[in-house]
Each structure stands twice: as structure tokens, then as C-alpha cells.
Design a protein around this motif. Structure first.
Motif, PDB file in Angstrom:
ATOM      1  N   PRO A   1       4.617   4.481   9.272  1.00  0.00           N
ATOM      2  CA  PRO A   1       3.658   5.287   8.500  1.00  0.00           C
ATOM      3  C   PRO A   1       3.439   4.714   7.098  1.00  0.00           C
ATOM      4  N   LEU A   2       2.247   4.937   6.586  1.00  0.00           N
ATOM      5  CA  LEU A   2       1.917   4.525   5.221  1.00  0.00           C
ATOM      6  C   LEU A   2       2.446   5.573   4.247  1.00  0.00           C
ATOM      7  N   PHE A   3       3.292   5.163   3.312  1.00  0.00           N
ATOM      8  CA  PHE A   3       3.849   6.075   2.324  1.00  0.00           C
ATOM      9  C   PHE A   3       2.805   6.342   1.235  1.00  0.00           C
ATOM     10  N   THR A   4       2.844   7.543   0.673  1.00  0.00           N
ATOM     11  CA  THR A   4       1.904   7.922  -0.383  1.00  0.00           C
ATOM     12  C   THR A   4       2.663   8.363  -1.631  1.00  0.00           C
ATOM     13  N   LEU A   5       1.930   8.428  -2.735  1.00  0.00           N
ATOM     14  CA  LEU A   5       2.517   8.864  -4.001  1.00  0.00           C
ATOM     15  C   LEU A   5       2.620  10.386  -4.048  1.00  0.00           C
ATOM     16  N   ARG A   6       3.701  10.869  -4.658  1.00  0.00           N
ATOM     17  CA  ARG A   6       3.843  12.310  -4.860  1.00  0.00           C
ATOM     18  C   ARG A   6       3.802  12.630  -6.355  1.00  0.00           C
ATOM     19  N   ASN A   7       4.814  12.249  -7.093  1.00  0.00           N
ATOM     20  CA  ASN A   7       4.857  12.494  -8.533  1.00  0.00           C
ATOM     21  C   ASN A   7       4.666  11.179  -9.290  1.00  0.00           C
TER      22      ASN A   7
END
Length: 650
Positions: A145-151
């Protein structure tokens, strides 16, 4: 424009071609042999949505890919190449935001899946292909899976400055929750933050640390960027280094920044452009100091390289109404060692017939159907190291302007001008000089042998970002010149001209640009018949009102022939639209007319035209092809006109 400067020699590699199978292709593996073990490399990424881009990233990171034309001597060497590829490929995938990715490299069932000592079976499997066929090496990638930004946090460094506050950090950095957690986006954010502070006069700004925290289970990343804005600073001293044969004083005169002026990357870029306007300068290198001086300013170091001192050039233009024209020139860019420019140029162009006769076959063509212009121009920049330039110009012209339907004028004259130009900045200058012109003009109002002498005064302001293809800024030129007259007429007159053009980009990449231009002119103090025809105003042509012949829009006198006017109005509007990076279209509208009165009389009829242009964008400038049609044509005007040249219309 073609310039006679020899380009650097370049090698031509036939092996990069595969035309009809005559030449080898670098994508084919080396031939099999008993002493080497060539291999064929393939990447398998399954149904990854960005498989093509990921493959290019993996190839850039892969030793196997880079050395694919250098066949290893044995299976053991091939196995070590494969095991050395695992970590770099994983790093490449992590850089794209795939932190759960898996990579394996296989040959005939033997697999390498981690860095370190390769399994012995891999080398043996590869050896089975020796002297038979290239070993089939397959890189299998499961990106996950492609990781995304959170904070996303922008954190002040140890040297906290309470005045260094970004009102909207997310807007500046370009990072927002939900974006892919890729290293490219982090690098872009790092550059954006540094650019933001540099634009706020903090030249030593830097991102001292990027702190990413990856949550593999949640498939997200939290990231903190630690920023040190650095102190507010101004420009320090400008040190001039290597200049070749160009005097340092000349280079320095084109630097308008003073020590202590607030630091600005834009002002620095404008200074580079300013120095580059010296005809003798080929390239400008500007290096910023790594530390502030004792006054808290940033030193700047400048070096320039010279252009070839001598150059020969040739250009051509064509329109279906005005006909062809060619120009050739010779130029010396450092004549006496003070960056002086001497330019000699000659023009040859078609002189349209205005006596009712026509050219119907080649034998009808006469020498008088050609017009010509010969000009010599000299410029000495930075007189005594000042911001004053000396300009001397001389020109001799024979021309015939008009149409068979509306007549026109013939003219022969020589003109000489000597001026001093003072540069207040890279965008604003004023000029004053002396001008003398001797000539003869003939039109429906009669023949005038004249000698005029004047004192032309002018100003120029140009804040645009390009000479041939402006997308932002304005360009203003204005002049006023009182003339004393001698000869057949001794009536003095005052000629005034002004032109204003503006450019507005609708987007950051300047793919959509609105452009407009207004031109005005006036002659006061003499009757129309006492003014040489070449000094009267006319509209029409490729740089005026397209769709009409050059200088054929003016009041009509006896026999309905052109007389020229004592005032002028011109206006143009364009929408410059880029379809691709190299192709654009330009719908445009033009209007204009010359008037008999001293100021434009808008109760009289304006001639209107509209059309569509095609632009091919090159590193030199756009190649322009315009097709224009008169909207309210007069009798004898052609229904359409074609113009071809380099650069925008205005």
C-alpha cells in the motif's frame, strides 16, 4: 535568426540506433560466450497503478540494470550484483511512499530476497545458461500500500526567532494530510520553506532536519521539518571576479543594488539579467557568501564570461501582404576593449508598387521594386564607469510604402543620431540626443526635399520577464522631439509618440497569458503637406493592425490616395494559450488608424482586424505564424493576411 557561431562537436553513436536491424541496440544483452555470463533483466510489478514510474525508479537504483551491458564473468558475480540491489531498490520504493514493499530477484527458480551473502543456488542456476543463452533475471516487486501523510509540523530550530513566523505553514510547504508520503514531496517542501524565508530577506535559511515517523500498521507517516530561518540580512558588497576582456567598471555599472538593500532572490535574478544585457557578456555567474559580513549583510561574488567578439547573422520575415524581407548583419561586441558594440546591418525588402502597374510575370520585376536599408550602430556602455551609455546611429534608406489601390509615398533619406542614455535601473532609462535627417519624399501631396534637425528625448520602462515572449509586467516607451526644418519647407514641428503594453499570466506556469497594447502619436506645429511623408503617421502591418498592408491606414487625399496623418491610435489584444510545452494558439484583435488632426479623432472610422496565431516555442523565442482578416475592409484590401516571424507580435 541564424548566427554564425560554431557549435560544439558532438559524437554520433550508431549503436544507439536500431534502424532495419543494421545497428545494435543497447537494450539487447551482450552475445553469449564461454567466458562471460550475459543476462536479460525484466521487472515485474503486477498491477501497481504507477508501475511505469516505479520501474524507472528501480532501474535508476539497480546495479544490475546499470551494468547490463557489462556481462559478469561468472554466476557468483551475478549473484553478488543481485544481492547488492535489494536495499537500493527498497530505498527507491520507500522514497515513493511504499514502506511495506518487498523485492526479490530470481534466476531459473533461485531467489535472492535480502541483502548480504547470496544463496549458493543462485550462482549455480545462472551458470546453467553459460554459452547457451542470456540468463533470465527477473525482479519481482510487491509495492504494497501507498503510505500517506497524517501530521505535518514545521518546527523552529534551536535558534528561535520570535519574528520568524509563517502564518500558513501548510500552504508554504505544500504538505497536507492525505498526500503520498514520498521523499520527493518532502524535498519540495524543504525547498519551498527555504525559498519562503529567502524571499523574506533571510538568505541563510535552511531546513536543519527532517524527522519522519512511519506507522507500518496504520500505513501513515508523521513528519516534522526543523527550520532555521536565519537572520534578516541585506546585500553586502558585490565582488567582481573574472571578466575576461570586459572592464570591471562596465560590469559594475549594470549592478543597481547598493550595500544594505534588503536581500531578495528576485533582485539578485534581475541583477543577473541586467549584467547579461551587456552585448559582450555571454554568461553571468553569481555566488552568494556563506556567512554575513560585520554589518550583517551577505556578500555577493560576480563572474562573467565573454561572448564571441565577432558575429555574423541573418534573418528573414514574410507576410502575404507586405512580401518578403531579409536582413544580414555583422557585429563586434568589444571593439576597443571597453565592451563597445559596433553593428553593421543591411535590409532588402519588397517595395510595393503604388502607380497602378502590377508585376504579372518575372520579366515585369524592376530594380525599383526593391527597397533597402543600410545602418551602422555604435554603443559605448558605462561612460567613465557611470550609468551613462553613448549611442551613435546612422542609417540610409530607400523605400516605397503603400498599395496600388490607395497609392502611398516613395522616400530616400539618410539619418544620423547621437544620444546619451542614462540608466536609473535595469528597467528604467531616459535618453537625450541630437538628430539630423536629409531626404526626399514624394506622394500625392507633392515632392518634399527636406533637412530637419531635432533634439529627441525619450524614456523607457520595461518590467517584463522576456524580450521575445513576455508573460508578466508592462513595457512603456515614450518620446518627444522638436524639429527645425530647412529646404522646401521651413515649418518646425513637434513629434510625440508613446506605446504601452501589458502582460498578465493567469497561472503560475504562464500557459494562459493576456496581452494588450496601446500606441499613440501626435505631430504639432506644421501643416500636413509641410511634414516629410516619412515623419507622418500610418497604421497597418504585422506590428500594428494585422490584416492590412504595412503603413496603409491613414487619411485619404486627392485621388483617394494615402497622405499619412498628424496623429495615431493603435490597440491590440491577445490571449496566448499554450496547448503543449511547445505549441500554442493566439486569438487576437487589432484596431487602429492615423488621423489628419493633431490628436486622434475617434469620431472617424477605425480599421479593425481579428485573427488566430500559431506559436512554436523554442529556446530562442516563439516562432510566430499569424493569420489576420480585416473586419471592415476597404475596397482593395485583401481578405486575409499571413505573417511569419520570430517573437510575439508585441
Amino acid at each position: 535568426m541564424l548566427v554564425a557561431e560554431t557549435p560544439p562537436a558532438r559524437a554520433f553513436d550508431l549503436s544507439s540506433l536500431d534502424v532495419f536491424g543494421l545497428f545494435g541496440s543497447k537494450e539487447k544483452p551482450p552475445v553469449v560466450s564461454a567466458t562471460t555470463l550475459p543476462y536479460e533483466l525484466n521487472f515485474e510489478l503486477g498491477d501497481a497503478s504507477d508501475a511505469s514510474a516505479l520501474t524507472r525508479n528501480l532501474q535508476d537504483a539497480s546495479l544490475l540494470y546499470r551494468l547490463r551491458q557489462d556481462a559478469p564473468p561468472d554466476g557468483d558475480t551475478l549473484a553478488r550484483r543481485a544481492s547488492a540491489d535489494i536495499d537500493p531498490m527498497l530505498d527507491a520504493l520507500w522514497a515513493r511512499g511504499y514502506f511495506n514493499a518487498q523485492v526479490s530477484i530470481a534466476v531459473d527458480g533461485a531467489v535472492v530476497s535480502q541483502a548480504g551473502e547470496p544463496p549458493p543456488g543462485f550462482a549455480a542456476a545462472a551458470e546453467r545458461f553459460r554459452n547457451r543463452a542470456p540468463a533470465p533475471v527477473v525482479v519481482t516487486v510487491n509495492p504494497g500500500p501507498l503510505f500517506t501523510l497524517r501530521n505535518v509540523d514545521i518546527v523552529a530550530g534551536e535558534k528561535r526567532d520570535p519574528t520568524a513566523v509563517i502564518a500558513d505553514p501548510a500552504k508554504v510547504s505544500g504538505l497536507k494530510p492525505g498526500d503520498p508520503a514520498s521523499s520527493a514531496s518532502l524535498r519540495a517542501a524543504q525547498a519551498a520553506l527555504v525559498d519562503y524565508w529567502r524571499a523574506h530577506s533571510r538568505p541563510l535559511a535552511k531546513v536543519v532536519e527532517i524527522r519522519p515517523v512511519v506507522d507500518h500498521a496504520a500505513k501513515i507517516m508523521d513528519v516534522s521539518l526543523v527550520v532555521d530561518p536565519g537572520p534578516v540580512a541585506g546585500f553586502g558588497e558585490f565582488g567582481i571576479g573574472e571578466t575576461g576582456d570586459i572592464p570591471e567598471a562596465v560590469v559594475r555599472s549594470f549592478i543597481y543594488l547598493e550595500p544594505g538593500d534588503p536581500y531578495s532572490p528576485k533582485e539578485l535574478a534581475d541583477t543577473r539579467k541586467s549584467i547579461a544585457t551587456i552585448p559582450a557578456v555571454g554568461a553571468v555567474r553569481m555566488r552568494e557568501g556563506t556567512a554575513l559580513d560585520a554589518r550583517g549583510n551577505l556578500p555577493i561574488f560576480v563572474e562573467v564570461s565573454e561572448r564571441p567578439k565577432r558575429v555574423v547573422g541573418f534573418s528573414a520575415r514574410y507576410s502575404t501582404i507586405d512580401g518578403p524581407a531579409v536582413r544580414t548583419y555583422w557585429e563586434h561586441r568589444n571593439l576597443f576593449g571597453g565592451a563597445e558594440r559596433l553593428r553593421v546591418e543591411g535590409d532588402l525588402f519588397f517595395a510595393p508598387r503604388i502607380d497602378g502597374t502590377k508585376i504579372q510575370r518575372f520579366g515585369d520585376f524592376l530594380p525599383s521594386d526593391l527597397g533597402g536599408r543600410f545602418a551602422v550602430g555604435f554603443m559605448k556602455p558605462a561612460l567613465g564607469g557611470s550609468r551613462n551609455d553613448l549611442l551613435i546611429d546612422a542609417v540610409g534608406t530607400r523605400e516605397r510604402v503603400g498599395t496600388n489601390r490607395y497609392g502611398g509615398y516613395t522616400a530616400r533619406y539618410v539619418n544620423g543620431t547621437a544620444s546619451i542614455r542614462h540608466r536609473f535601473s535595469d528597467s528604467f532609462s531616459v535618453q537625450a540626443g541630437l538628430e539630423v535627417e536629409r531626404g526626399q519624399t514624394s506622394d500625392v501631396l507633392g515632392q518634399v526635399d527636406y533637412l530637419i534637425a531635432g533634439v529627441p528625448l525619450s524614456l523607457r520602462y520595461d518590467s517584463t520577464d522576456s524580450l521575445l515572449d513576455p508573460t508578466r509586467g508592462i513595457r512603456l516607451t515614450a518620446s518627444v522631439a522638436p524639429y527645425a526644418a530647412f529646404g522646401d519647407t521651413d515649418a518646425p514641428f513637434l513629434q510625440s509618440k508613446a506605446s504601452l503594453s501589458g502582460y498578465y499570466s493567469l497561472d503560475e506556469d504562464s500557459r494562459y497569458v493576456l496581452a494588450g497594447r496601446i500606441g499613440l502619436g501626435s505631430i504639432a506645429g506644421a501643416d500636413l503637406g509641410d511634414i516629410p511623408a516619412t515623419r507622418r503617421f500610418y497604421a497597418g502591418g504585422g506590428g500594428s493592425v494585422r490584416g492590412y498592408a504595412y503603413r496603409t491606414l491613414s487619411p485619404l487625399g486627392p485621388l483617394d490616395h494615402l497622405t499619412g496623418g498628424r496623429s495615431l491610435f493603435e490597440a491590440s489584444a491577445e490571449a496566448r494559450i499554450k496547448i503543449t510545452n511547445t505549441i500554442g494558439i493566439v486569438p487576437f484583435f487589432d484596431a487602429g488608424m492615423a488621423f489628419e488632426s493633431q490628436v486622434p479623432n475617434f469620431k472617424e472610422r477605425l480599421q479593425l482586424a481579428a485573427g488566430l496565431g500559431l506559436r512554436y516555442y523554442t529556446p530562442i523565442g516563439p516562432i510566430r505564424v499569424d493569420v489576420a482578416a480585416p473586419l471592415n475592409p476597404r475596397k482593395g484590401d485583401k481578405p486575409v493576411a499571413l505573417y511569419i516571424s520570430i517573437g510575439q507580435a508585441f
